[in-house]
Design a protein around this motif. Structure first.
Motif, PDB file in Angstrom:
ATOM      1  N   PHE A 145      48.595  24.388  34.041  1.00  0.00           N
ATOM      2  CA  PHE A 145      48.912  24.263  35.040  1.00  0.00           C
ATOM      3  C   PHE A 145      48.117  25.717  36.141  1.00  0.00           C
ATOM      4  N   GLN A 146      48.731  26.653  35.765  1.00  0.00           N
ATOM      5  CA  GLN A 146      48.477  28.011  35.652  1.00  0.00           C
ATOM      6  C   GLN A 146      46.868  27.749  35.001  1.00  0.00           C
ATOM      7  N   LYS A 147      46.263  27.429  33.911  1.00  0.00           N
ATOM      8  CA  LYS A 147      45.036  28.258  33.844  1.00  0.00           C
ATOM      9  C   LYS A 147      44.296  27.239  34.742  1.00  0.00           C
ATOM     10  N   ALA A 148      44.678  25.734  34.519  1.00  0.00           N
ATOM     11  CA  ALA A 148      43.709  25.141  35.784  1.00  0.00           C
ATOM     12  C   ALA A 148      43.340  25.685  36.760  1.00  0.00           C
ATOM     13  N   PHE A 149      44.043  26.209  37.381  1.00  0.00           N
ATOM     14  CA  PHE A 149      43.903  26.490  38.604  1.00  0.00           C
ATOM     15  C   PHE A 149      42.789  27.906  38.548  1.00  0.00           C
ATOM     16  N   GLN A 150      42.884  29.047  37.321  1.00  0.00           N
ATOM     17  CA  GLN A 150      42.580  30.091  37.177  1.00  0.00           C
ATOM     18  C   GLN A 150      41.032  29.713  36.653  1.00  0.00           C
ATOM     19  N   LYS A 151      40.828  28.671  35.796  1.00  0.00           N
ATOM     20  CA  LYS A 151      39.431  28.053  35.882  1.00  0.00           C
ATOM     21  C   LYS A 151      38.816  27.442  37.588  1.00  0.00           C
ATOM     22  N   TYR A 152      39.372  26.426  38.221  1.00  0.00           N
ATOM     23  CA  TYR A 152      38.981  26.367  39.631  1.00  0.00           C
ATOM     24  C   TYR A 152      38.391  27.962  39.713  1.00  0.00           C
ATOM     25  N   LEU A 153      39.031  28.646  40.264  1.00  0.00           N
ATOM     26  CA  LEU A 153      38.470  30.151  40.832  1.00  0.00           C
ATOM     27  C   LEU A 153      37.292  30.707  40.098  1.00  0.00           C
ATOM     28  N   GLU A 154      37.268  30.544  39.127  1.00  0.00           N
ATOM     29  CA  GLU A 154      36.380  30.920  37.845  1.00  0.00           C
ATOM     30  C   GLU A 154      34.839  30.575  38.706  1.00  0.00           C
ATOM     31  N   ILE A 155      35.294  29.119  38.380  1.00  0.00           N
ATOM     32  CA  ILE A 155      33.839  28.379  38.755  1.00  0.00           C
ATOM     33  C   ILE A 155      33.131  29.163  40.069  1.00  0.00           C
ATOM     34  N   ARG A 156      34.207  29.585  41.090  1.00  0.00           N
ATOM     35  CA  ARG A 156      33.723  29.476  42.198  1.00  0.00           C
ATOM     36  C   ARG A 156      33.818  31.047  42.655  1.00  0.00           C
ATOM     37  N   GLY A 157      33.355  31.788  40.762  1.00  0.00           N
ATOM     38  CA  GLY A 157      32.996  33.638  41.972  1.00  0.00           C
ATOM     39  C   GLY A 157      34.087  34.746  41.332  1.00  0.00           C
ATOM     40  N   ILE A 158      35.574  33.828  41.340  1.00  0.00           N
ATOM     41  CA  ILE A 158      36.418  34.662  40.779  1.00  0.00           C
ATOM     42  C   ILE A 158      36.956  34.309  39.533  1.00  0.00           C
ATOM     43  N   LYS A 159      36.539  35.785  39.003  1.00  0.00           N
ATOM     44  CA  LYS A 159      36.490  36.168  37.621  1.00  0.00           C
ATOM     45  C   LYS A 159      36.341  37.414  37.360  1.00  0.00           C
ATOM     46  N   SER A 160      36.927  37.835  36.191  1.00  0.00           N
ATOM     47  CA  SER A 160      37.851  39.310  36.210  1.00  0.00           C
ATOM     48  C   SER A 160      36.565  39.974  35.749  1.00  0.00           C
ATOM     49  N   SER A 161      35.134  39.403  35.717  1.00  0.00           N
ATOM     50  CA  SER A 161      33.066  40.618  35.521  1.00  0.00           C
ATOM     51  C   SER A 161      33.446  41.404  36.524  1.00  0.00           C
ATOM     52  N   ILE A 162      33.592  40.583  37.849  1.00  0.00           N
ATOM     53  CA  ILE A 162      33.316  41.958  39.419  1.00  0.00           C
ATOM     54  C   ILE A 162      33.919  42.205  39.411  1.00  0.00           C
ATOM     55  N   THR A 163      35.025  42.312  38.917  1.00  0.00           N
ATOM     56  CA  THR A 163      36.637  43.348  39.514  1.00  0.00           C
ATOM     57  C   THR A 163      35.901  45.042  38.779  1.00  0.00           C
ATOM     58  N   LYS A 164      35.107  45.065  38.263  1.00  0.00           N
ATOM     59  CA  LYS A 164      34.583  46.185  37.678  1.00  0.00           C
ATOM     60  C   LYS A 164      33.726  46.780  39.004  1.00  0.00           C
ATOM     61  N   PHE A 165      32.985  46.204  39.388  1.00  0.00           N
ATOM     62  CA  PHE A 165      32.707  46.730  40.747  1.00  0.00           C
ATOM     63  C   PHE A 165      32.372  46.519  41.626  1.00  0.00           C
ATOM     64  N   LEU A 166      33.934  45.959  42.034  1.00  0.00           N
ATOM     65  CA  LEU A 166      34.712  45.853  43.089  1.00  0.00           C
ATOM     66  C   LEU A 166      36.157  47.325  43.542  1.00  0.00           C
ATOM     67  N   GLN A 167      36.076  47.520  42.127  1.00  0.00           N
ATOM     68  CA  GLN A 167      37.057  49.129  42.755  1.00  0.00           C
ATOM     69  C   GLN A 167      35.831  49.965  42.772  1.00  0.00           C
ATOM     70  N   GLU A 168      34.665  50.359  42.266  1.00  0.00           N
ATOM     71  CA  GLU A 168      34.142  51.188  42.673  1.00  0.00           C
ATOM     72  C   GLU A 168      33.231  51.474  44.053  1.00  0.00           C
ATOM     73  N   TYR A 169      33.531  50.717  44.196  1.00  0.00           N
ATOM     74  CA  TYR A 169      32.984  50.070  45.742  1.00  0.00           C
ATOM     75  C   TYR A 169      33.839  50.227  46.902  1.00  0.00           C
ATOM     76  N   MET A 170      34.874  49.866  46.637  1.00  0.00           N
ATOM     77  CA  MET A 170      36.849  49.817  47.281  1.00  0.00           C
ATOM     78  C   MET A 170      37.284  51.255  47.660  1.00  0.00           C
ATOM     79  N   LYS A 171      36.838  52.532  46.269  1.00  0.00           N
ATOM     80  CA  LYS A 171      36.988  53.388  46.091  1.00  0.00           C
ATOM     81  C   LYS A 171      36.219  54.520  47.140  1.00  0.00           C
ATOM     82  N   ASN A 172      34.326  53.710  46.485  1.00  0.00           N
ATOM     83  CA  ASN A 172      33.565  54.648  47.628  1.00  0.00           C
ATOM     84  C   ASN A 172      34.053  54.359  49.417  1.00  0.00           C
TER      85      ASN A 172
END
Length: 254
Positions: free
Chosen positions: A208-235
């Protein structure tokens, strides 16, 4: 104890989710030795011939105290400007699917996109960490910062008023779902409902958990955007601190 922790985490995400309908960071403040004079409590003798002398003395003291405060603010503003230069935002990764809505004076930013008839909004808060000043081990500090989770609330709607809402913590190697609920359209503008948030997401079946994680990943919510968001939010945190200082200084100078 686990139940209490789960309830506390859900309450935090519930409060933060208000940003999705209207749009507890730790901030580093640079300590300074106070230069504000310590005015004594010396008794002032009232003179009948000059009844306004007491008020005249207070009026003369006020500008000097204000000048001292303005000097402290100007010093802190210079430090904040240097911090912004030291924490520049990197290039947006290719394929970053979201529009960034960043309003000055607000703690959060909003990511927005349309996907296959859905409207996806993501409220992103600053990472919950205060960098330690004067840390000589920059490598350890940098590694620590990279593992900092970013609180986010993701809303997926299809235009009928209903919203699927996720409370997340984003890391550089994974996206952790903390809560999941469906928000119904309000019957009236003044009505308030407390939505059922379901069980603790981590207690649900792994498939169940993996299915919803895949649901978010398809919509662009994935760990590959986290590094940029960390830098952006600190700035952004440094920029908002600088704006706050300048607003204080402007108020005192008026």
């Amino acid at each position: 104890m686990a139940l209490f922790s789960s309830m506390l985490r859900r309450q935090t995400h519930s409060l933060f989710s208000l940003a999705l309908r209207t749009v507890g960071s730790a901030r580093t403040f640079h300590s300074r030795t106070s230069t504000v004079p310590n005015f004594g409590t010396e008794k002032i003798t009232r003179q009948c011939s000059v009844p306004f002398r007491r008020f005249s003395t207070a009026t003369a003291v006020k500008p000097a105290a204000d000048d001292t405060l303005i000097g402290v603010l100007e010093s802190e503003i210079r430090v904040a400007e240097e911090d912004i230069q030291d924490h520049q935002i990197g290039e947006v990764a290719d394929g970053f699917p979201f529009e960034i809505v960043d309003n000055a004076g607000e703690q959060t930013i909003m990511l927005r996109r349309e996907f296959d008839g859905e409207i996806i909004k993501v409220a992103v808060d600053v990472p919950n960490v205060s960098p330690t000043e004067g840390n000589d081990d920059d490598d350890d500090e940098e590694e620590k910062d990279e593992d900092t989770g970013i609180p986010m609330v993701v809303s997926v709607s299809k235009g009928n008023g209903k919203e699927l809402e996720f409370g997340l913590t984003a890391f550089t190697d994974e996206i952790c779902i903390d809560s999941l609920l469906i928000r119904q359209p309000e019957a009236s503008e003044g009505s308030k409902r407390i939505a059922y948030e379901g069980p603790n997401f981590s207690d649900l079946d792994k498939s169940f958990q993996k299915a919803f994680q895949k649901y978010l990943e398809i919509r662009g919510i994935k760990s590959s955007i986290t590094k940029f968001l960390q830098e952006y939010m600190k700035n952004k945190d440094y920029r908002e601190y600088l704006l706050w200082l300048k607003n204080l200084k402007g108020f005192i100078e008026e």
